[in-house]
Write a protein that holds these residues in place. Sequence first.
Motif, PDB file in Angstrom:
ATOM      1  N   ARG A  84       0.838  -1.209   0.000  1.00 36.10           N
ATOM      2  CA  ARG A  84       0.000   0.000   0.000  1.00 36.10           C
ATOM      3  C   ARG A  84       0.868   1.253   0.000  1.00 36.10           C
ATOM      4  NH1 ARG A  84      -3.215  -3.019   3.647  1.00 36.10           N
ATOM      5  NH2 ARG A  84      -2.223  -1.975   5.427  1.00 36.10           N
ATOM      6  N   GLU A  85       1.928   1.227   0.810  1.00 31.38           N
ATOM      7  CA  GLU A  85       2.825   2.385   0.861  1.00 31.38           C
ATOM      8  C   GLU A  85       3.463   2.639  -0.503  1.00 31.38           C
ATOM      9  OE1 GLU A  85       7.188   3.521   2.712  1.00 31.38           O
ATOM     10  OE2 GLU A  85       5.858   2.245   3.903  1.00 31.38           O
ATOM     11  N   GLN A  86       3.941   1.571  -1.144  1.00 22.33           N
ATOM     12  CA  GLN A  86       4.573   1.723  -2.450  1.00 22.33           C
ATOM     13  C   GLN A  86       3.584   2.232  -3.485  1.00 22.33           C
ATOM     14  OE1 GLN A  86       7.828   1.410  -2.870  1.00 22.33           O
ATOM     15  NE2 GLN A  86       7.604   2.108  -5.002  1.00 22.33           N
ATOM     16  N   ALA A  87       2.339   1.756  -3.410  1.00 22.80           N
ATOM     17  CA  ALA A  87       1.312   2.229  -4.346  1.00 22.80           C
ATOM     18  C   ALA A  87       1.025   3.715  -4.129  1.00 22.80           C
ATOM     19  CB  ALA A  87       0.039   1.406  -4.181  1.00 22.80           C
ATOM     20  N   ASP A  88       0.949   4.143  -2.865  1.00 28.31           N
ATOM     21  CA  ASP A  88       0.712   5.564  -2.572  1.00 28.31           C
ATOM     22  C   ASP A  88       1.856   6.426  -3.106  1.00 28.31           C
ATOM     23  OD1 ASP A  88      -1.630   4.894  -1.319  1.00 28.31           O
ATOM     24  OD2 ASP A  88      -0.789   4.943   0.711  1.00 28.31           O
ATOM     25  N   ILE A  89       3.087   5.941  -2.925  1.00 19.29           N
ATOM     26  CA  ILE A  89       4.247   6.698  -3.385  1.00 19.29           C
ATOM     27  C   ILE A  89       4.260   6.800  -4.903  1.00 19.29           C
ATOM     28  CG2 ILE A  89       6.771   6.622  -3.584  1.00 19.29           C
ATOM     29  CD1 ILE A  89       6.842   5.590  -0.712  1.00 19.29           C
ATOM     30  N   GLU A  90       4.011   5.676  -5.581  1.00 14.45           N
ATOM     31  CA  GLU A  90       4.037   5.678  -7.038  1.00 14.45           C
ATOM     32  C   GLU A  90       2.959   6.588  -7.619  1.00 14.45           C
ATOM     33  OE1 GLU A  90       3.778   1.628  -8.238  1.00 14.45           O
ATOM     34  OE2 GLU A  90       5.827   1.127  -7.596  1.00 14.45           O
ATOM     35  N   SER A  91       1.817   6.669  -6.938  1.00 15.17           N
ATOM     36  CA  SER A  91       0.745   7.547  -7.425  1.00 15.17           C
ATOM     37  C   SER A  91       1.104   9.021  -7.282  1.00 15.17           C
ATOM     38  CB  SER A  91      -0.556   7.255  -6.671  1.00 15.17           C
ATOM     39  OG  SER A  91      -0.444   7.606  -5.293  1.00 15.17           O
ATOM     40  N   ALA A  92       2.053   9.327  -6.366  1.00 13.89           N
ATOM     41  CA  ALA A  92       2.451  10.719  -6.146  1.00 13.89           C
ATOM     42  C   ALA A  92       3.636  11.138  -7.013  1.00 13.89           C
ATOM     43  CB  ALA A  92       2.792  10.938  -4.674  1.00 13.89           C
ATOM     44  N   LEU A  93       4.214  10.197  -7.771  1.00 16.69           N
ATOM     45  CA  LEU A  93       5.394  10.508  -8.578  1.00 16.69           C
ATOM     46  C   LEU A  93       4.997  10.905  -9.996  1.00 16.69           C
ATOM     47  CD1 LEU A  93       7.796   7.614  -7.506  1.00 16.69           C
ATOM     48  CD2 LEU A  93       7.669   9.941  -6.599  1.00 16.69           C
ATOM     49  N   PRO A  94       5.776  11.789 -10.610  1.00 19.26           N
ATOM     50  CA  PRO A  94       5.495  12.147 -12.007  1.00 19.26           C
ATOM     51  C   PRO A  94       5.846  10.986 -12.933  1.00 19.26           C
ATOM     52  CG  PRO A  94       7.549  13.135 -11.285  1.00 19.26           C
ATOM     53  CD  PRO A  94       6.937  12.509 -10.065  1.00 19.26           C
ATOM     54  N   PRO A  95       5.194  10.899 -14.077  1.00 16.22           N
ATOM     55  CA  PRO A  95       5.523   9.815 -15.013  1.00 16.22           C
ATOM     56  C   PRO A  95       6.906  10.022 -15.605  1.00 16.22           C
ATOM     57  CG  PRO A  95       3.988  11.361 -16.014  1.00 16.22           C
ATOM     58  CD  PRO A  95       4.114  11.763 -14.578  1.00 16.22           C
ATOM     59  N   PRO A  96       7.559   8.956 -16.053  1.00 15.08           N
ATOM     60  CA  PRO A  96       8.883   9.099 -16.678  1.00 15.08           C
ATOM     61  C   PRO A  96       8.810   9.984 -17.912  1.00 15.08           C
ATOM     62  CG  PRO A  96       8.396   6.806 -16.161  1.00 15.08           C
ATOM     63  CD  PRO A  96       7.126   7.553 -15.963  1.00 15.08           C
ATOM     64  N   VAL A  97       9.895  10.714 -18.145  1.00 13.17           N
ATOM     65  CA  VAL A  97       9.999  11.625 -19.288  1.00 13.17           C
ATOM     66  C   VAL A  97      10.978  11.032 -20.294  1.00 13.17           C
ATOM     67  CG1 VAL A  97      10.675  13.938 -20.037  1.00 13.17           C
ATOM     68  CG2 VAL A  97       9.455  13.629 -17.866  1.00 13.17           C
ATOM     69  N   ALA A  98      10.598  11.043 -21.552  1.00 11.91           N
ATOM     70  CA  ALA A  98      11.485  10.530 -22.603  1.00 11.91           C
ATOM     71  C   ALA A  98      12.766  11.344 -22.650  1.00 11.91           C
ATOM     72  CB  ALA A  98      10.775  10.569 -23.947  1.00 11.91           C
ATOM     73  N   ALA A  99      13.860  10.694 -23.020  1.00 12.82           N
ATOM     74  CA  ALA A  99      15.171  11.346 -22.992  1.00 12.82           C
ATOM     75  C   ALA A  99      15.186  12.628 -23.807  1.00 12.82           C
ATOM     76  CB  ALA A  99      16.240  10.378 -23.493  1.00 12.82           C
ATOM     77  N   GLU A 100      14.539  12.636 -24.990  1.00 10.47           N
ATOM     78  CA  GLU A 100      14.570  13.826 -25.850  1.00 10.47           C
ATOM     79  C   GLU A 100      13.718  14.975 -25.315  1.00 10.47           C
ATOM     80  OE1 GLU A 100      11.450  10.915 -27.351  1.00 10.47           O
ATOM     81  OE2 GLU A 100      13.537  10.854 -26.644  1.00 10.47           O
ATOM     82  N   GLU A 101      12.895  14.708 -24.300  1.00  3.32           N
ATOM     83  CA  GLU A 101      12.033  15.753 -23.744  1.00  3.32           C
ATOM     84  C   GLU A 101      12.532  16.261 -22.390  1.00  3.32           C
ATOM     85  OE1 GLU A 101       8.122  14.171 -23.510  1.00  3.32           O
ATOM     86  OE2 GLU A 101       7.963  13.758 -25.660  1.00  3.32           O
ATOM     87  N   ARG A 102      13.636  15.709 -21.920  1.00  2.00           N
ATOM     88  CA  ARG A 102      14.122  16.092 -20.598  1.00  2.00           C
ATOM     89  C   ARG A 102      14.704  17.506 -20.601  1.00  2.00           C
ATOM     90  NH1 ARG A 102      17.218  10.368 -19.469  1.00  2.00           N
ATOM     91  NH2 ARG A 102      15.324   9.094 -19.222  1.00  2.00           N
TER      92      ARG A 102
END
Length: 208
Positions: A84-102
């Motif tokens: 549950r803790e890991q799910a809560d943390i993952e929901s609060a994180l931004p999605p990964p950004v493609a290398a060319e958009e960083r």
Amino acid sequence: MRYAWCFAVLACGVLPPAGVQAQHRQVVIYRCTDAGGHVTLQNDAACPRGTREQKQVVDVPPPMPTYQPREERMPAIVAAEKAREQADIESALPPPVAAEERKPPPPLFQCTTWEQENYLTEDETPQERCAPLQVVGLDGAPQAAARACQGVADQCQAVADDALCQAWQRRVGEAEFRWKFAGAADDEARHLEYEQLAATLANSTCAD
């Protein structure tokens, strides 16, 4: 009257010989008094001849159970909590950004407190801390019992662009240390802080 003590005798009870505690719930205590009035207390061994013997049966408390971490005592519950803790943390994180958009990571500020402690922060507004002041009486003598302080702002400056990636790596490392070693391993707030900072670094050009 003088007393001579042998074997292991404690005010709170007497422990039986090794191995007996696991097999028996009781132990016999012998109080032996010789002709000279000397008293000897011994367990599970009768008094020698020529001494006056008094016998008492003492209940021995069962051995304390071996400590088991919570993860071992209730693995299913602990696993569910961590999930549950890991799910809560993952929901609060931004999605990964493609290398060319960083893009470059946010600015960081290197700050120093009045106690000469250094830290990195994303907040450009320096924190204000209460620095103690020496209190003196009317005669100019220090008053040890008196307490006073004044607000002193931390000294901060922006990290240069060419040092920003290295500073962010240090920022993430410090957050990981606070989560894993400086606090409790189950500190969700510190875990979330670390994951958010790590995600910011991973989504920036510093991850290249």
